[in-house]
Design a protein around this motif. Sequence first.
Motif, PDB file in Angstrom:
ATOM      1  N   LYS A  26       0.859  -1.190   0.000  1.00 15.18           N
ATOM      2  CA  LYS A  26       0.000   0.000   0.000  1.00 15.18           C
ATOM      3  C   LYS A  26       0.892   1.235   0.000  1.00 15.18           C
ATOM      4  N   ASP A  27       0.647   2.140  -0.922  1.00 22.70           N
ATOM      5  CA  ASP A  27       1.463   3.348  -1.034  1.00 22.70           C
ATOM      6  C   ASP A  27       1.465   4.162   0.257  1.00 22.70           C
ATOM      7  N   LEU A  28       0.336   4.240   0.939  1.00 21.16           N
ATOM      8  CA  LEU A  28       0.259   5.008   2.182  1.00 21.16           C
ATOM      9  C   LEU A  28       1.273   4.485   3.192  1.00 21.16           C
ATOM     10  N   ASP A  29       1.331   3.183   3.374  1.00 24.71           N
ATOM     11  CA  ASP A  29       2.271   2.583   4.320  1.00 24.71           C
ATOM     12  C   ASP A  29       3.717   2.755   3.843  1.00 24.71           C
TER      13      ASP A  29
ATOM     14  N   PRO B 170      -2.781  -5.550 -11.742  1.00 25.86           N
ATOM     15  CA  PRO B 170      -4.117  -5.562 -12.342  1.00 25.86           C
ATOM     16  C   PRO B 170      -5.143  -4.664 -11.649  1.00 25.86           C
ATOM     17  N   PHE B 171      -4.699  -3.743 -10.837  1.00 26.56           N
ATOM     18  CA  PHE B 171      -5.544  -2.715 -10.212  1.00 26.56           C
ATOM     19  C   PHE B 171      -6.581  -3.272  -9.243  1.00 26.56           C
ATOM     20  N   ASN B 172      -6.246  -4.326  -8.547  1.00 24.51           N
ATOM     21  CA  ASN B 172      -7.168  -4.841  -7.533  1.00 24.51           C
ATOM     22  C   ASN B 172      -6.575  -4.712  -6.135  1.00 24.51           C
TER      23      ASN B 172
ATOM     24  N   MET C  40     -10.713   2.767  -8.242  1.00 25.30           N
ATOM     25  CA  MET C  40     -10.584   2.602  -6.795  1.00 25.30           C
ATOM     26  C   MET C  40      -9.115   2.515  -6.374  1.00 25.30           C
ATOM     27  N   SER C  41      -8.308   1.843  -7.166  1.00 32.61           N
ATOM     28  CA  SER C  41      -6.869   1.790  -6.859  1.00 32.61           C
ATOM     29  C   SER C  41      -6.269   3.187  -6.916  1.00 32.61           C
ATOM     30  N   MET C  42      -6.600   3.928  -7.953  1.00 27.45           N
ATOM     31  CA  MET C  42      -6.056   5.282  -8.106  1.00 27.45           C
ATOM     32  C   MET C  42      -6.568   6.220  -7.018  1.00 27.45           C
ATOM     33  N   ASN C  43      -7.771   5.976  -6.523  1.00 21.30           N
ATOM     34  CA  ASN C  43      -8.284   6.778  -5.421  1.00 21.30           C
ATOM     35  C   ASN C  43      -7.390   6.618  -4.194  1.00 21.30           C
ATOM     36  N   GLU C  44      -7.004   5.387  -3.899  1.00 23.03           N
ATOM     37  CA  GLU C  44      -6.116   5.155  -2.755  1.00 23.03           C
ATOM     38  C   GLU C  44      -4.725   5.730  -3.012  1.00 23.03           C
ATOM     39  N   VAL C  45      -4.231   5.613  -4.240  1.00 30.96           N
ATOM     40  CA  VAL C  45      -2.930   6.188  -4.586  1.00 30.96           C
ATOM     41  C   VAL C  45      -2.976   7.707  -4.400  1.00 30.96           C
TER      42      VAL C  45
END
Length: 173
Positions: free
Chosen positions: A80-83, A111-113, A139-144
Amino acid sequence: DLSMLTSLLPVPGQVGLYTANRNLVKSLVKVLQRRAYKSIVMSSVSFVFQDKTASYPKLGFDHFYDSNFFTGKATGWYSKDLDFFDQSVPIIRNTSKPFFAYLLTHQSHGPFNNYSDSTRKEFNFENTDFSNLEIDYLMSMNEVDRALEHFFYKILKSDILDNTILIIYGDHS
């Protein structure tokens, strides 16, 4: 990496770091090194992948932080990018100035999951004609995006944005 760090395009169908003569290539890292910059590279995966253990030293990097330096959700292909950013900021903060920090994140990789159930619950895609891939990508990009915002806030609080250039890019077409 090859294009970003050397301005060279890789041979089509080849991994650029494999095919380039890294001893002859002028890299951004070496240019900055001649101007007294320290350089660090950080990645949530092992540098053994794509021969980066050999490539990065030849490009001029001083310090290397790969999956061996990170823990929990900050490490691995499904990190996870945040971590990853949370664990990277103290390293950046403790790097002597001036410095060049090169961070490789993986949450935005297909695969963006690689997103949380809580993110899925925030959105309603039932009445759209988006494909599953498009939904997963959004959704993946939202978290990024949230992780980048968090990262910028943390480095802003650390006073390391003075005289700083931030470049964000993707490595796939």
